[in-house]
Design a protein around this motif. Sequence first.
Motif, PDB file in Angstrom:
ATOM      1  N   GLU A  19      -0.716 -12.423   7.704  1.00  0.00           N
ATOM      2  CA  GLU A  19      -1.604 -11.756   6.750  1.00  0.00           C
ATOM      3  C   GLU A  19      -2.783 -11.099   7.466  1.00  0.00           C
ATOM      4  OE1 GLU A  19      -2.149 -13.753   2.716  1.00  0.00           O
ATOM      5  OE2 GLU A  19      -1.607 -15.455   4.011  1.00  0.00           O
ATOM      6  N   LYS A  26      -3.453  -2.278   8.877  1.00  0.00           N
ATOM      7  CA  LYS A  26      -3.798  -1.371   7.784  1.00  0.00           C
ATOM      8  C   LYS A  26      -5.163  -0.729   8.026  1.00  0.00           C
ATOM      9  CE  LYS A  26      -3.850  -1.207   2.740  1.00  0.00           C
ATOM     10  NZ  LYS A  26      -3.628  -1.990   1.515  1.00  0.00           N
ATOM     11  N   ASN A 142      -5.067  -6.250   2.146  1.00  0.00           N
ATOM     12  CA  ASN A 142      -3.611  -6.156   1.966  1.00  0.00           C
ATOM     13  C   ASN A 142      -3.203  -5.950   0.513  1.00  0.00           C
ATOM     14  OD1 ASN A 142      -3.094  -6.480   4.706  1.00  0.00           O
ATOM     15  ND2 ASN A 142      -3.015  -8.706   4.554  1.00  0.00           N
TER      16      ASN A 142
END
Length: 148
Positions: A19, A26, A142
């Motif tokens: 994660e 990202k 996320n």
Amino acid sequence: MPEIVSPDPEVKRTSPVTELRAAVAKLRKHVKHATESPWKTSTVWSPRATSTSAVYSHAYPTGTVASEVVASGRIKPGYGGIREPWNAEYIALMQPAVGAALADWIDLVADVVEARIAQDGSDEFAVDLEGDHALTVARLINGEDGAA
């Protein structure tokens, strides 16, 4: 990092390190493609009162299309050009330099959590030592917990 399987064979969950690394990837992707910082805000008048405040990059000549990052804000009824610049100012605060620093911090935390998992074998213990702050931020980046 592989998926971590819970004691229930039907339930799989993602490793906290996975994660964290996903959030880093990202952020770095968005930083790479965003208009260069530093970003500044400027109130603007729109002839049609469609945009009320703007964010500009000072990495490009003032007034050029390349310098405009975004137009945003809220129009107050009856005033046409009166601006509410808080959205633009917030966006300018979160410019690419902040995103890059945030990615570096989350990446560092991921390294620490990964090392703790390797040493102890428990991802929950490794994340608890960190206080879950970076994991919370990573999950928001996320798109978990209602964020996009």
